[in-house]
Scaffold this motif. Structure first.
Motif, mmCIF file in Angstrom:
data_model
loop_
_atom_site.group_PDB
_atom_site.id
_atom_site.type_symbol
_atom_site.label_atom_id
_atom_site.label_comp_id
_atom_site.label_asym_id
_atom_site.label_seq_id
_atom_site.Cartn_x
_atom_site.Cartn_y
_atom_site.Cartn_z
ATOM 1 N N HIS A 3 28.460 43.202 30.919
ATOM 2 C CA HIS A 3 28.737 42.456 32.148
ATOM 3 C C HIS A 3 30.045 41.672 32.026
ATOM 4 O O HIS A 3 30.870 41.674 32.944
ATOM 5 N N TYR A 4 30.247 41.006 30.908
ATOM 6 C CA TYR A 4 31.474 40.238 30.712
ATOM 7 C C TYR A 4 32.698 41.140 30.625
ATOM 8 O O TYR A 4 33.780 40.775 31.091
ATOM 9 N N ALA A 5 32.545 42.314 30.043
ATOM 10 C CA ALA A 5 33.655 43.256 29.988
ATOM 11 C C ALA A 5 34.063 43.682 31.394
ATOM 12 O O ALA A 5 35.253 43.759 31.712
ATOM 13 N N VAL A 6 33.075 43.936 32.242
ATOM 14 C CA VAL A 6 33.370 44.316 33.626
ATOM 15 C C VAL A 6 34.021 43.157 34.374
ATOM 16 O O VAL A 6 34.970 43.357 35.144
ATOM 17 N N VAL A 7 33.542 41.949 34.150
ATOM 18 C CA VAL A 7 34.128 40.777 34.811
ATOM 19 C C VAL A 7 35.596 40.610 34.420
ATOM 20 O O VAL A 7 36.457 40.400 35.281
ATOM 21 N N PHE A 8 35.898 40.717 33.137
ATOM 22 C CA PHE A 8 37.292 40.582 32.711
ATOM 23 C C PHE A 8 38.151 41.734 33.222
ATOM 24 O O PHE A 8 39.323 41.552 33.525
ATOM 25 N N PHE A 9 37.576 42.924 33.354
ATOM 26 C CA PHE A 9 38.317 44.048 33.908
ATOM 27 C C PHE A 9 38.667 43.790 35.374
ATOM 28 O O PHE A 9 39.794 44.045 35.805
ATOM 29 N N ILE A 10 37.729 43.249 36.129
ATOM 30 C CA ILE A 10 37.995 42.923 37.535
ATOM 31 C C ILE A 10 39.035 41.818 37.637
ATOM 32 O O ILE A 10 39.930 41.873 38.493
ATOM 33 N N ALA A 27 43.475 39.608 30.129
ATOM 34 C CA ALA A 27 42.116 39.899 30.585
ATOM 35 C C ALA A 27 41.733 41.332 30.244
ATOM 36 O O ALA A 27 40.584 41.608 29.866
ATOM 37 N N ALA A 28 42.673 42.257 30.350
ATOM 38 C CA ALA A 28 42.382 43.647 29.997
ATOM 39 C C ALA A 28 42.110 43.778 28.498
ATOM 40 O O ALA A 28 41.230 44.541 28.083
ATOM 41 N N GLY A 29 42.848 43.046 27.695
ATOM 42 C CA GLY A 29 42.612 43.061 26.249
ATOM 43 C C GLY A 29 41.242 42.522 25.889
ATOM 44 O O GLY A 29 40.539 43.093 25.046
ATOM 45 N N ILE A 30 40.854 41.431 26.530
ATOM 46 C CA ILE A 30 39.531 40.858 26.281
ATOM 47 C C ILE A 30 38.447 41.828 26.721
ATOM 48 O O ILE A 30 37.451 42.031 26.018
ATOM 49 N N ALA A 31 38.642 42.460 27.888
ATOM 50 C CA ALA A 31 37.658 43.428 28.378
ATOM 51 C C ALA A 31 37.523 44.599 27.415
ATOM 52 O O ALA A 31 36.419 45.084 27.162
#
Length: 54
Positions: A3-10, A27-31
């Motif tokens: 869920h957090y990966a998707v949030v950071f991707f958005i 944000a993409a790196g974190i995702a």
């Protein structure tokens, strides 16, 4: 975790649309890191499940 990966991707997508390249890259790196941690944990869980049943 996923869920957090998707949030950071958005967040990365929205930041890229508005022209904030640095924030989008961060944000993409974190995702990406969160996604790979999720995949690793899912594989470990799957292997552990196979070992317990066998």
């Amino acid at each position: 975790m996923l869920h957090y990966a998707v949030v950071f991707f958005i967040i990365a997508l929205v930041a890229a649309i508005f022209g904030f390249g640095g924030i989008a890259a961060g944000a993409a790196g974190i995702a990406k890191v969160l996604f790979f941690i999720f995949v690793l944990m899912a594989l470990v869980s799957f292997i552990a499940s196979l070992l317990r049943k066998g």
